[in-house]
Design an enzyme around this catalytic site. Structure first.
Site, PDB file in Angstrom:
ATOM      1  CB  CYS A 275      24.461   6.596 -49.481  1.00  0.00           C
ATOM      2  SG  CYS A 275      22.812   7.302 -49.029  1.00  0.00           S
TER       3      CYS A 275
ATOM      4  CB  CYS B 221      23.751  10.232 -49.007  1.00  0.00           C
ATOM      5  SG  CYS B 221      23.720   9.399 -47.465  1.00  0.00           S
TER       6      CYS B 221
ATOM      7  CB  CYS C 208      22.815  19.538 -30.883  1.00  0.00           C
ATOM      8  SG  CYS C 208      22.625  17.555 -30.827  1.00  0.00           S
TER       9      CYS C 208
ATOM     10  CB  CYS D  14      25.203  17.140 -32.655  1.00  0.00           C
ATOM     11  SG  CYS D  14      23.443  17.222 -33.624  1.00  0.00           S
TER      12      CYS D  14
END
Length: 526
Positions: free
Chosen positions: A385, A382, A50, A47
């Site tokens: 999306c 996106c 992260c 991530c």
């Protein structure tokens, strides 16, 4: 949007032994039981957010170690069951533990100083009882602290102040002094509240009647710098402040400082009515486009009504100075300046089952009707999306009959090309505007499956409309139907995976993003 931040010092901290405790299913519950207060991060190694948090988290852990506040982390790719137990749906997720059964979300910023400040507040009582000896240290314990001065037998003031402290303990440090001599030495009369701060004039004093709403309003206004700075750590706070925000765009720190000083008298004049803040045009210049300013033409100025997301750009052909900006701000306050509205043309015909919404038909399609309207705010670039699009179309088809279309509308709006009343923080954002409750839309936070969206509409819509997905093809159907069966099966697996937001799904997305050209960066990461 990527930020270039010097991390040399932070990375050096990571090189030494870590003060962050790495926990597993076998050690987690004993650890939180042994410590009165624990901050835990649930993360995935792949991530990006992260990874960005990691050095900040290490620095915070070292500082908090001195305060006996342990910081821990859990690798959800290795401890999936533990992460599911605590409802982890995205990374990183940070939670504050006071034992295994008393868990609250961490709502602070993801910077070392913010984490230290937040957890320090959590470690103290809602109201710290002070005296003349403790007061000097408490006044500088954080950027903003509140100290109430009232008599020991003033129960009404004590109860009101304590109630506010319990409510806002995540935001501020609260102290109280009953000694009249200390109040006199501080130049205040009982009962009163002094907000001490490390910026502007150094303190503000509240002398009105102790009322919860009044104290909350005072704290919010007095704790906001006269001319602050909009950035990733402050953006959400400005959006939640409930008053308009005046942006001052400039490319250099020197120019931002100069403009900030020149407009500071205006910030003082409209304190509590309009927040003023500079913004780094080099790092966050694209955000100017969201305020209907021309990107790249600096310096620039605009006001945003954050509660209704209306934009009031100042002409970029004019000079930014106290006199002209003062006239513009005054015209804004008196309602003489009209909002700038960015909108695509209203579609001549609606193609497909999903209704296309633009700024110019938003009120008609979403608000001024008696339908339950599920609205997706999306961005064309996106990836999430794009993944949702076929499912969303399938969902819309289920409500497309003449009978059901009178009760439910499935709609979408390109939030990058149309001004919408809400400031959207990420994409896709899905909200349900239930009939008769249009002023209180409900945010959808479930997994993005057709089944879950159907249930969400049924449970939260005013009309309680219920639909069902068509049955999957049977095994004895013609061979040419098998690809569709495989597709349906794959879709179910994908939806199940997404419903728990597993590491495998996110890792695939990460690999895909790495292999493909990067998508445009956007304002919602401010």
């Amino acid at each position: 949007m990527r930020y270039s931040i010097p991390l040399c010092g932070l990375l050096a901290a990571v090189a030494v032994a870590s003060d962050v405790h790495e926990l597993t299913k076998d050690t987690f519950k004993d650890f939180v039981a042994e410590n009165d207060l624990v901050l835990a991060e649930f993360f995935a190694p792949w991530c990006g957010h992260c990874k960005a948090l990691a050095p900040e988290y290490e620095v915070a852990a070292t500082e908090l170690k001195e305060k006996n506040i342990p910081i821990a982390k859990v690798d959800c790719t290795e401890q999936a069951e533990l992460c599911q137990e605590f409802g982890v749906e995205g990374y990183p997720t940070l939670k504050v533990f006071r034992g295994a059964d008393n868990v609250t979300p961490y709502t602070g910023a993801r910077k070392a100083d913010a984490i230290v400040s937040y957890m320090t507040k959590q470690s103290l009582p809602a109201v710290s009882v002070l005296d003349a000896e403790k007061l000097p240290e408490f006044k500088t314990a954080d950027k903003v602290v509140l100290v109430a001065y009232f008599a020991a037998d003033d129960k009404a003031s004590n109860e009101t102040y304590s109630a506010v402290a319990e409510k806002l303990r995540d935001n501020y440090l609260f102290g109280a002094i009953n000694d009249a001599a200390v109040a006199e030495a501080e130049g205040v009369q009982q009962p009163s509240i002094v907000l001490y701060k490390t910026f502007d004039e150094g303190k503000d004093t509240f002398t009105e009647k102790f009322d919860e709403a009044a104290i909350e309003s005072f704290a919010k206004t007095a704790s906001t710098p006269l001319v602050g700075e909009v950035g990733p750590e402050t953006y959400a706070g400005y959006m939640a402040a409930g008053i308009p925000l005046a942006y001052i765009f400039a490319e250099t720190a020197e120019e931002r400082e100069t403009l900030g000083k020149e407009l500071k008298p205006l910030a003082e004049q409209y304190k509590g009515k309009i927040n003023f803040a500079t913004i780094d045009a080099k790092a966050f210049g694209q955000h100017a486009g969201n305020l209907n300013l021309e990107v790249g033409k600096w310096p620039a100025f605009a006001i945003q009504k954050t509660d209704v997301n209306q934009k009031f750009p100042y002409s970029q052909e004019k000079e930014i100075n106290a006199k002209d900006i003062g006239e513009f701000v005054e015209s804004f306050v008196t309602g003489e300046v009209k909002p700038s509205i960015k909108s695509e043309p209203i579609p001549e015909t609606q193609e497909g089952a999903v209704t296309v919404v633009v700024a110019h038909n938003y009120e008609d399609v979403v608000i001024n009707n008696e339908k339950d309207v599920l609205l997706e705010f999306y961005a064309p670039w996106c990836g999430h999306c794009k993944a949702l699009a076929p499912k969303y179309e399938e969902l819309a088809q289920l409500y497309a009959s003449e009978e059901l279309s009178k009760l439910v509308t499935i709609a979408k709006v390109d939030a990058t090309l149309n001004d919408v009343p809400d400031e959207i923080q990420g994409f896709p954002t899905i909200k349900l505007f239930a009939a008769g409750k249009k002023d209180a839309p409900i945010d959808y936070s479930g997994s993005r499956t057709v089944e879950d969206l159907i249930q969400f509409i049924k449970d939260n819509g005013s009309h309680k409309v219920e639909v069902a997905l068509p049955e999957a093809p049977k095994a004895d159907e013609p061979e040419e139907e098998l690809p569709e069966q495989a597709k349906a099966a794959s879709e179910k697996v994908e939806d199940a995976t997404e419903s728990v937001k597993s590491a495998a799904s996110e890792a695939t997305e990460a690999v895909k993003s790495a292999a493909e050209p990067e998508e445009p960066e956007v304002h919602d990461e401010l």
